[in-house]
Design an enzyme around this catalytic site. Structure first.
Site: not given
Ligand SMILES: *Cc1c(COP(=O)(O)O)cnc(C)c1O
Length: 434
Positions: A148, A243, A271
């Site tokens: 994701y 990511d 995060k």
């Molecule tokens: C949570 C998440 C996102 C999106 O971050 P948001 O702050 O919710 O927009 C993107 N990539 C990864 C791997 C994530 O876990």
């Protein structure tokens, strides 16, 4: 347990907000109960509006590595608030956070990088993709099933079911014309990646991957596969994007870059980097970053980017993590103990939930409540089958498990496939008595 106040608020919320929530997973869809309205957090615990307290293993889906409202983070935010909550100008607060993060990466990789702060993980990935396209002058991006990357258009794409395997949008509202620039491969599948590079020779701007996929349970990848992605990108002048929105500062200070010693071209964070406030970041070498406006032609901006409250919350959080000896080793040890307790509970409940063959699994301080034995016994290099290997049984039984944990005073992420997080504020000794 009484949830009447939560139920009351939910009936108001659905009038005001679509589905009553601002992010779909919060709606408790499929759990058969209305969402709990949380009011207060303290360390490892949260309290709902009916006064029920829970040990919280959702931790706002990852950012709260020090738990809720760490006193030092709170006082840093308060102090900054009295000096101004937003300037929309050049300021000094983001420099300290930038120095800290880039210092961590330099210690780990020897490379001096640059950072641009944004306001969410989604925004960080969106910027990284545009930057990769701008820097390479190419359009196509390879992503993986089971990863994701936030909710912007280029990432809401899934593999197509048609003969030609054309990608499709996974959300309504995403143009099909955009889907064709995102190629979706299976995790761990060398051949698919190889074929994509052959078919779209000279057109692939970047591969993006969660180096620790943690949005569909945990799907740790082999070192060999991640190194393969590094090598094929280098060979084709494509960029590798890690990511690390979840894994950054979670598995180690320098995230999966530190764990794997593989250096991608662009890294995205979110995060933990904001210590609970909305922050995302894009990191790359200067040669790539200079493509961003105002220096280069890749446009990116943000009214609240580098927001001073968010900067001091992130800075204070990371300084505390950095200053505590053996922080990550201790967190990992704690996670082992906590997941062992969960396993005992699950085993006890397994008669009711009928999933004896499943048990939870962890990687550093992130855990997944399910890890099918068929996958466990495999070489991690063969993980592409892991997605299909996941038993649907778990999804079916999760609502019962969620409610059983709730009765024990434990709040889990309200979705079977979300991973859970252990933070420094959790107390495994108290948990074992529950
Ligand atoms: C949570 C998440 C996102 C999106 O971050 P948001 O702050 O919710 O927009 C993107 N990539 C990864 C791997 C994530 O876990």
């Amino acid at each position: 347990m009484n949830f009447s106040r939560s139920q009351e608020l939910f009936s108001q919320a659905v009038q005001l907000i679509p589905g009553g929530v601002h992010s779909p997973v919060r709606s408790f869809k499929g759990l058969g109960i209305t969402p709990l309205f949380m009011e207060r957090g303290e360390g490892g615990n949260i309290f709902d509006v009916d006064g029920n307290g829970y040990v919280d293993f959702c931790q706002s889906f990852g950012p709260l590595i020090l738990g809720h409202s760490h006193p030092k983070v709170v006082s840093a935010i308060q102090k900054q608030a009295s000096l101004g909550v937003s300037f929309g100008t050049a300021e000094r607060y983001s420099l300290e956070l930038a120095q800290l993060i880039l210092g961590i990466l330099k210690d780990c990789t020897g490379e001096q990088m640059q950072v641009r702060f944004v306001n969410s993980g989604t925004e960080a990935v969106m910027t990284a993709i545009r930057l990769a396209r701008g820097a390479t002058n190419r359009n196509k991006i390879i992503k993986f099933n089971g990863c994701y990357h936030g909710h912007h258009d280029s990432m809401l794409i899934k593999a197509g079911s048609g003969l030609a395997q054309q990608s499709e949008a996974s959300s309504s509202g995403v143009p099909a014309s955009l889907a064709q620039d995102t190629i979706v491969c299976d995790l761990g599948d060398y051949q698919q990646v190889e074929e994509a590079f052959a078919q779209y020779s000279g057109q692939i701007a970047a591969i993006i991957i969660e180096p620790l996929p943690a949005n569909y349970g945990l799907l740790p990848q082999s070192q060999k596969f991640l190194q393969y992605l590094r090598d094929i990108c280098s060979k084709n002048n494509s960029l590798l994007i890690f990511d690390e929105v979840i894994s950054g500062f979670r598995v180690a200070l320098a995230g999966m870059v530190e764990v794997t010693q593989i250096l991608p071209d662009i890294i995205t964070y979110g995060k933990i980097i904001g210590g609970g406030l909305p922050v995302g970041a894009v990191v790359a070498r200067q040669q790539i970053m200079q493509e961003l406006a105002p220096l280069g032609p890749v446009y990116q901006a943000g009214t609240l980017s580098g927001n001073p409250l968010a900067m001091v919350a992130g800075l204070t959080t990371l300084q505390l993590v950095q200053s505590e000896p053996q922080f990550y080793a201790r967190l990992k040890d704690k996670t082992e103990k906590i997941t062992a307790i969960f396993n005992q509970w699950i085993e006890k409940y397994s008669v009711q939930v009928e999933y004896k063959d499943l048990k939870n699994y962890h990687f550093f301080s992130a855990y997944s409540l399910f890890w099918p034995t068929e996958v466990e016994n495999k070489d991690q290099a063969s993980l592409p089958s892991s997605l299909s290997g996941f038993s649907n049984k778990f999804g079916t039984h999760f609502p019962l498990l969620f409610k059983l944990f709730l009765q024990k005073g434990v709040y889990l992420s309200p979705n079977a496939y979300e991973v859970g997080f252990v933070g420094s504020a959790h107390d495994e000794k108290k948990l074992s008595k529950q």
